[in-house]
Motif scaffolding. Structure first.
Motif: not given
Lengths: 285, 312
Positions: A240-262, B133-139
């Motif tokens: 749900f926090f990816t919704q406005p993608y463009a703004e949140n992208w770097p933060m989302f990237a940081a979150a996914s790295i941390l979420a994957c780690l464990p 992937w969804k973000g990477l593939f965004n058009s």
């Protein structure tokens, strides 16, 4: 056998070529496969302005995205929620499965064969199918939007597969050790907890961690039971926090790295058992 | 000596049932009761419009799916679901097999390093990687299109055009699924005795012949169960599609069934989507998924000898 030098040379070049061709193909595949992961790692430490730049090497390294993640989102809360749900779910599943698997492996009782058959057949019923009923049941017993509700569903739905897997493992442990304990006057509970359980521990750990991974990764069931930002698990929150993608992208990237780690740590520390156990498990049904 | 007419049978103890009790209770509440409820709901009109006064309507939901108003949607979703499961399974098996064969080359000393990297998509939680992937593939602003743009290739509608969206979803699903296949195949390949290949080489066979006459037959016992269980798993997949496209892109007039919708995502939206909350119809859909996935699992279980194991 003696080959002429030219034949030997030809063979040598062929081997050399085949090794390096294999190597090249593997390296290329690794690069293609790892592309999104590398991209995320880079994006998570890039300065905000270069969020969608087309370079893979960050120009300015920053931890701002990670700090933002902790300050502006409820990421820590989601991690905490996920930890509660996955740990409790896996523990409960363990409690329910080991005793059951042990009974199926060691005791004789009426209905054993039918019980085993039902256990196998229940594996065919994925939770996907019963989602409406699970939701309604949770509402009915007032466990909708509680962690307990989700924990019960997680633990319950995984029993048939886990019990089947673990029964096989108990079967592979020789009965003689328990038998001698019985001769020394131990009862069945002692034989189970003091002897069989410790012997089965490697498998129990694998099943436990495998359950943790799959509960952590669940979106489907969590999405119908839990609602509200404060209740989200990592999987829900991330969506749900990816919704406005463009703004949140770097933060989302940081979150996914941390979420994957464990999960990555668990997976790789146990990969030998996980990979062996699961591929074999799938092949044995 | 006369035998006593009645031998006192040793009573079977009841303590085994105490061991079973916790598990059985959990199974009852999380699988059996929901299963029964699903069957019942499938024959009712339980939905937003009939939240209080819902009741038995017989086969109406199934009629809706097979001959009535939902026929077009359902058939479209169903046929794509079949293609999806087939291509995903065969695709990830092929990629997995090729990589396993490459990794099985003992002369590549650092092969374990590649193997560790190549199983990474399996090690990562797929929910997170799918969103990535969804973000990477965004058009419009996704990095992939940006990169293509920088070398002069026009933006590709990865997730916004029906055909492209299907291809993209398949790509992501194969990315997630191949490491498992690769690991299983690698295990199978390593159990083939080296001497067979040596003998084959002495007989003057080439690489392809060795593959056809040794590798494939030796792998046969694991290929079929792998493919069937893979198919069943992909057939019931939810996460990849729902998190990548939510079933879209959508063509009017249907707002429920999009180009990439699978039975599970379609069912999820019928039940919990913003418009209908048609629990009855969703449950009927669920039963159909169960019939398909269940019979595949049944085939797999009988192939792998699970039933024999019980009879022993």
């Amino acid at each position: 056998m003696s080959h002429s030098p030219s034949v030997r040379l030809k063979k040598k070049t062929r081997i050399f070529l085949s090794i390096n061709l294999t190597r090249l193909l593997l390296i290329i595949t690794c690069m293609v496969v790892l592309f999104p992961i590398i991209w995320m790692a880079t994006a998570s430490i890039s300065k905000g302005s270069s969020l969608f730049s087309s370079t893979i090497i960050p120009k300015n390294i920053t931890l701002k995205n990670y700090i933002n993640l902790f300050e502006k989102t409820k990421f820590i809360k989601w991690i905490r929620n996920s930890a509660i749900v996955t740990l409790c779910g896996s523990l409960l599943a363990l409690l329910e499965t080991t005793t059951m698997a042990y009974a199926f492996s060691r005791f004789r009782f009426k209905g054993k064969k039918n019980g085993l058959m039902i256990l196998i057949l229940l594996q065919m019923l994925p939770a996907t199918v019963t989602i409406v009923a699970l939701y309604k049941l949770a509402v009915f017993i007032q466990l909708q939007n509680t962690f307990l509700g989700l924990i019960l569903i997680y633990a319950g739905t995984t029993i048939p597969f886990n019990a089947w897997l673990m029964r096989g493992y108990f079967d592979s442990i020789p009965f003689e050790i328990e038998e001698s304990a019985y001769l020394d006057g131990a009862n069945h509970w002692q034989a189970f907890t003091k002897i069989a359980f410790p012997l089965c521990l490697p498998m129990i750990v694998v099943v436990f961690l495998f359950n943790m991974i799959s509960f952590y990764n669940d979106y489907y069931l969590a999405s119908i039971i839990l609602s509200g930002n404060d209740r989200y698990t990592v999987a829900l929150g991330m969506r749900f926090f990816t919704q406005p993608y463009a703004e949140n992208w770097p933060m989302f990237a940081a979150a996914s790295i941390l979420a994957c780690l464990p999960i990555v740590v668990i997976f790789y520390s146990l990969q030998r058992y996980l990979v062996q156990g699961l591929t074999k498990g799938a092949l044995k049904g | 000596m006369e035998m006593p007419t009645r031998i006192q049978k040793p009573r079977k103890p009841i303590y085994p049932y105490f061991y079973l009790l916790p598990g059985l209770t959990a199974i009852l509440f999380s699988i059996i009761i929901p299963g029964a409820m699903t069957i019942y709901y499938a024959f009712t009109n339980y939905s937003l419009r009939h939240l209080q006064d819902w009741g038995w309507i017989g086969w109406e939901n199934f009629e809706k799916i097979f001959v009535g108003s939902n026929r077009g949607e359902f058939l479209g979703v169903f046929s794509w679901n079949m293609q999806w499961a087939l291509i995903s399974t065969i695709g990830s098996a092929l990629v997995g097999l090729i990589l396993a064969m490459l990794l099985n080359n003992k002369r590549v000393v650092e092969r374990n390093f590649y193997r560790v990297l190549l199983i990474l998509p399996w090690a990562l939680p797929s929910t997170i990687t799918i969103l990535t992937w969804k973000g990477l593939f965004n058009s419009s602003f996704g990095p992939i299109n940006r990169m293509l743009g920088s070398i002069g290739i026009a933006a590709i509608p990865w997730l916004s055009n029906s055909t492209w969206a299907r291809a993209t979803c398949l790509l992501v699903n194969i990315w997630i699924g191949y490491p498992f296949m690769m690991s299983a195949f690698l295990g199978g390949l390593q159990s083939i005795p080296e001497e067979l290949y040596d003998a084959c080489q002495v007989d003057g066979a080439n690489g392809w012949q060795a593959f056809r006459h040794i590798t494939l037959p030796m792998l046969r016992s694991i290929v079929l169960p792998l493919l069937v269980s893979g198919f069943a798993m992909n057939f019931g997949n939810f996460g990849v599609i729902y998190l990548l496209t939510e079933g879209g892109p959508f063509k009017s007039p249907s707002v429920l069934a999009g180009a990439t919708d699978l039975l599970s995502t379609y069912m999820y939206k019928v039940a919990f989507g913003a418009t209908n909350f048609d629990y009855g119809l969703a449950s009927a859909n669920g039963l159909l998924i169960f019939l398909i996935v269940g019979s595949l699992t049944l085939i797999n279980l009988s192939m792998t000898g699970a039933f024999q194991e019980v009879k022993e």
